[in-house]
Design a protein around this motif. Structure first.
Motif, mmCIF file in Angstrom:
data_model
loop_
_atom_site.group_PDB
_atom_site.id
_atom_site.type_symbol
_atom_site.label_atom_id
_atom_site.label_comp_id
_atom_site.label_asym_id
_atom_site.label_seq_id
_atom_site.Cartn_x
_atom_site.Cartn_y
_atom_site.Cartn_z
ATOM 1 N N GLU A 200 0.831 -1.210 0.000
ATOM 2 C CA GLU A 200 0.000 0.000 0.000
ATOM 3 C C GLU A 200 0.866 1.262 0.000
ATOM 4 O OE1 GLU A 200 -3.632 0.079 -0.203
ATOM 5 O OE2 GLU A 200 -2.796 -1.792 -0.982
ATOM 6 N N LYS A 201 1.980 1.206 0.711
ATOM 7 C CA LYS A 201 2.892 2.360 0.752
ATOM 8 C C LYS A 201 3.468 2.628 -0.631
ATOM 9 C CE LYS A 201 6.575 4.251 3.638
ATOM 10 N NZ LYS A 201 7.530 3.990 4.738
ATOM 11 N N LYS A 202 3.832 1.555 -1.344
ATOM 12 C CA LYS A 202 4.364 1.708 -2.699
ATOM 13 C C LYS A 202 3.306 2.238 -3.656
ATOM 14 C CE LYS A 202 8.011 -1.795 -2.438
ATOM 15 N NZ LYS A 202 8.465 -3.131 -2.912
ATOM 16 N N ARG A 203 2.040 1.948 -3.353
ATOM 17 C CA ARG A 203 0.936 2.446 -4.184
ATOM 18 C C ARG A 203 0.623 3.911 -3.896
ATOM 19 N NH1 ARG A 203 -3.710 1.173 -3.588
ATOM 20 N NH2 ARG A 203 -4.491 1.150 -5.718
ATOM 21 N N GLY A 204 1.280 4.471 -2.879
ATOM 22 C CA GLY A 204 1.081 5.883 -2.570
ATOM 23 C C GLY A 204 0.258 6.161 -1.336
ATOM 24 N N ALA A 205 -0.136 5.133 -0.606
ATOM 25 C CA ALA A 205 -0.904 5.345 0.625
ATOM 26 C C ALA A 205 -0.072 6.116 1.634
ATOM 27 C CB ALA A 205 -1.330 4.005 1.226
ATOM 28 N N GLY A 206 -0.691 7.082 2.292
ATOM 29 C CA GLY A 206 -0.022 7.858 3.332
ATOM 30 C C GLY A 206 0.689 9.101 2.826
ATOM 31 N N THR A 207 0.815 9.236 1.514
ATOM 32 C CA THR A 207 1.517 10.422 0.993
ATOM 33 C C THR A 207 0.624 11.657 1.017
ATOM 34 O OG1 THR A 207 0.879 9.758 -1.256
ATOM 35 C CG2 THR A 207 3.050 9.081 -0.485
ATOM 36 N N THR A 208 -0.672 11.423 0.866
ATOM 37 C CA THR A 208 -1.632 12.532 0.928
ATOM 38 C C THR A 208 -2.770 12.145 1.853
ATOM 39 O OG1 THR A 208 -1.150 13.116 -1.366
ATOM 40 C CG2 THR A 208 -3.141 14.051 -0.403
ATOM 41 N N LEU A 209 -2.945 12.899 2.948
ATOM 42 C CA LEU A 209 -4.017 12.599 3.881
ATOM 43 C C LEU A 209 -5.333 13.030 3.260
ATOM 44 C CD1 LEU A 209 -2.365 13.645 7.250
ATOM 45 C CD2 LEU A 209 -2.279 11.477 6.043
ATOM 46 N N LYS A 210 -6.279 12.091 3.165
ATOM 47 C CA LYS A 210 -7.497 12.332 2.395
ATOM 48 C C LYS A 210 -8.626 12.966 3.193
ATOM 49 C CE LYS A 210 -6.692 8.941 -1.171
ATOM 50 N NZ LYS A 210 -7.272 7.910 -2.021
ATOM 51 N N THR A 211 -8.572 12.899 4.511
ATOM 52 C CA THR A 211 -9.632 13.486 5.320
ATOM 53 C C THR A 211 -9.017 14.189 6.508
ATOM 54 O OG1 THR A 211 -9.887 11.510 6.669
ATOM 55 C CG2 THR A 211 -11.268 11.646 4.713
ATOM 56 N N SER A 212 -9.793 14.967 7.178
ATOM 57 C CA SER A 212 -9.293 15.664 8.361
ATOM 58 C C SER A 212 -9.102 14.695 9.511
ATOM 59 C CB SER A 212 -10.279 16.765 8.781
ATOM 60 O OG SER A 212 -11.516 16.200 9.137
ATOM 61 N N SER A 213 -8.202 15.045 10.410
ATOM 62 C CA SER A 213 -7.886 14.143 11.519
ATOM 63 C C SER A 213 -9.078 13.906 12.427
ATOM 64 C CB SER A 213 -6.721 14.718 12.340
ATOM 65 O OG SER A 213 -7.061 16.003 12.836
ATOM 66 N N GLU A 214 -10.034 14.858 12.427
ATOM 67 C CA GLU A 214 -11.196 14.679 13.291
ATOM 68 C C GLU A 214 -12.012 13.449 12.879
ATOM 69 O OE1 GLU A 214 -10.327 17.543 12.002
ATOM 70 O OE2 GLU A 214 -9.883 18.795 13.751
ATOM 71 N N GLU A 215 -11.983 13.096 11.590
ATOM 72 C CA GLU A 215 -12.767 11.961 11.115
ATOM 73 C C GLU A 215 -12.191 10.636 11.582
ATOM 74 O OE1 GLU A 215 -13.698 11.927 6.974
ATOM 75 O OE2 GLU A 215 -13.918 14.099 6.921
ATOM 76 N N VAL A 216 -10.935 10.666 12.016
ATOM 77 C CA VAL A 216 -10.303 9.437 12.470
ATOM 78 C C VAL A 216 -10.790 9.031 13.854
ATOM 79 C CG1 VAL A 216 -8.078 8.347 12.958
ATOM 80 C CG2 VAL A 216 -8.282 9.951 11.076
ATOM 81 N N GLU A 217 -11.254 10.004 14.616
ATOM 82 C CA GLU A 217 -11.691 9.701 15.976
ATOM 83 C C GLU A 217 -12.884 8.754 15.928
ATOM 84 O OE1 GLU A 217 -10.230 10.583 18.778
ATOM 85 O OE2 GLU A 217 -8.683 11.510 17.563
ATOM 86 N N LYS A 218 -12.782 7.674 16.635
ATOM 87 C CA LYS A 218 -13.856 6.691 16.662
ATOM 88 C C LYS A 218 -14.948 7.145 17.618
ATOM 89 C CE LYS A 218 -14.799 1.909 17.803
ATOM 90 N NZ LYS A 218 -14.335 0.765 18.537
#
Length: 432
Positions: A200-218
């Motif tokens: 996934e890292k080689k596919r580009g995951a993590g290079t651009t954060l797609k949502t705001s950090s607030e959405e990560v909060e469970k």
């Protein structure tokens, strides 16, 4: 005649379970009973067969009731939440750590042996992070499936109890033999997490954060302050119960009886609260236990009438001698695709008994065949279209179809299945 009725019985059980038109409890009681009548079993003989079958499953059915309720109570009072939250915090924005955390959370979540619980803990916890980091949801479901399959080798997991029922032995005794392979499976899960994280890292995951950090909060309900204070006590109780199982000094069902009684006294001190908590989790525990008891009818009738032996003789005459002594390995390596296609109950109660007898005819011990089929099949659980947890998992992520999930996960989980069977040979759990 016996062989023909036996094959028709197995075929009918598999078809009815695959169709999903009847409960496994109904199928496993009615179809063998009809078969017993067809081969001319009298009432006295039927009574003896049923009694013998019930003796083989009674301990495991009791184990299921108390173990499932115990772990559900421990989950309710937050025993696993602290570990899960800490793993998520440690992973941060590191793609590989996120996938590794997914595998570990799945392993922890499946300690209660309940597939729905594992899915509902792992996927909602991690999916917002996956979306933010641009990691494909197929990875999340694949790692959850692998973790679930490995942890399902616990004695209160359905497959071990079913295999123990077919063999007529105690589920905990079977699990103690499987501990090295389970440890190996955990290593496989973490290794697979690293591999998928790297991809996934080689596919580009993590290079651009797609949502705001607030959405990560469970979003989750705050734990009752009283349970927060009791958390150390509950963790110690859980560890002691698992340790007692490993030491194997008392019957496993009695250990869970004591554990559940203490858990209820500690966390729910009133009669009303204890009754409510038992009722809350009784349905899932009783459904599985009732299925195991129903399987006892089938095992008793098939064994008592001589059907299994007759079926084995027929199959033995078909299989070439040079392949016969590898029967357990052949079916161990085919276990994952077979498990996907026929479902859990049909696999263990329909396919396993006659295959065990075929192996015996070629000098392969029954436990050898059961071990190979059990180890090879387990990680197929959440990629089977016959398992409700598969659809529950798909419903918790966006725009992922069943065919895409199976296509992605199969190519990673089948090698894990093969490796675990090979590891069973290396560790001496499966013998040539």
């Amino acid at each position: 005649m016996l062989s023909l009725v036996g094959f028709l019985l197995v075929f009918a059980i598999i078809v009815l379970l695959l169709k999903g038109k009847m409960s496994p409890i109904v199928v496993l009681i009615l179809i063998p009973s009809i078969a017993a009548v067809l081969v001319g079993t009298d009432l006295e003989g039927l009574k003896e067969m049923i009694g013998a079958g019930m003796k083989t499953v009674s301990n495991n059915s009791i184990l299921f009731i108390f173990s499932i309720i115990f772990f559900c109570v421990m989950s309710d009072v937050g025993v696993f939440d602290v570990i899960v939250d800490k793993l998520v915090a440690m992973a941060g924005n590191n793609v590989i750590l996120i996938t590794v955390a997914t595998g570990i959370i799945g392993i922890i979540a499946h300690l209660d042996g309940a597939t729905a619980t594992t899915v509902l803990i792992t996927i909602p916890t991690m999916y917002p992070i996956y979306k933010r980091m641009g990691i494909r949801p197929q990875v999340l479901l694949c790692l959850t499936a692998c973790a679930m399959g490995v942890m399902n080798l616990l004695p209160w997991g359905g497959p071990v109890a079913r295999a123990a029922t077919v063999l007529g032995i105690d589920a905990t005794g079977l699990w103690l033999k499987l501990i090295p392979i389970q440890v190996f499976g955990i290593v496989c899960t973490v290794t697979l997490a690293v591999i998928l994280g790297t991809i996934e890292k080689k596919r580009g995951a993590g290079t651009t954060l797609k949502t705001s950090s607030e959405e990560v909060e469970k979003t989750k309900e705050e734990l009752d302050p009283r349970f927060q204070k009791l958390l150390p006590v509950n963790v110690i109780l859980t560890v002691l119960v698992i340790a007692a199982l490993m030491v194997d000094v008392l019957p496993s069902y009695y250990i869970f009886m004591i554990g559940l009684s203490l858990a209820l006294c500690i966390n729910y001190p009133t009669l009303k609260s204890q009754n409510e908590k038992i009722k809350e989790h009784a349905a899932s525990a009783l459904t599985i236990s009732a299925t195991i008891l129903a399987a006892g009818i089938m095992v008793g009738i098939m064994d008592g009438t001589g059907m299994i032996e007759a079926m084995a003789i027929t199959l033995t005459n078909i299989i070439p001698d040079f392949l016969g002594r590898f029967t357990h390995l052949i079916f161990g390596f085919l276990a994952l695709p077979m498990g996907m296609l026929v479902g859990t109950d049909a696999y263990f109660f329909g396919l396993m008994p006659p295959i065990i007898e075929v192996g015996k005819a070629f000098g392969v011990e029954g436990i050898n065949t059961a071990m190979a089929m059990l180890i090879g099949k387990n990680v197929s659980l959440m990629i089977s279209p016959l398992v409700p947890a598969t659809y529950l998992a798909l419903g918790l992520v966006d725009n992922l179809e069943l065919k895409d999930h199976i296509k992605f996960s199969f190519k990673y989980l089948y090698p894990v299945s093969i490796l675990m069977v090979i590891a069973g040979l290396v560790f001496g759990i499966i013998h040539l």
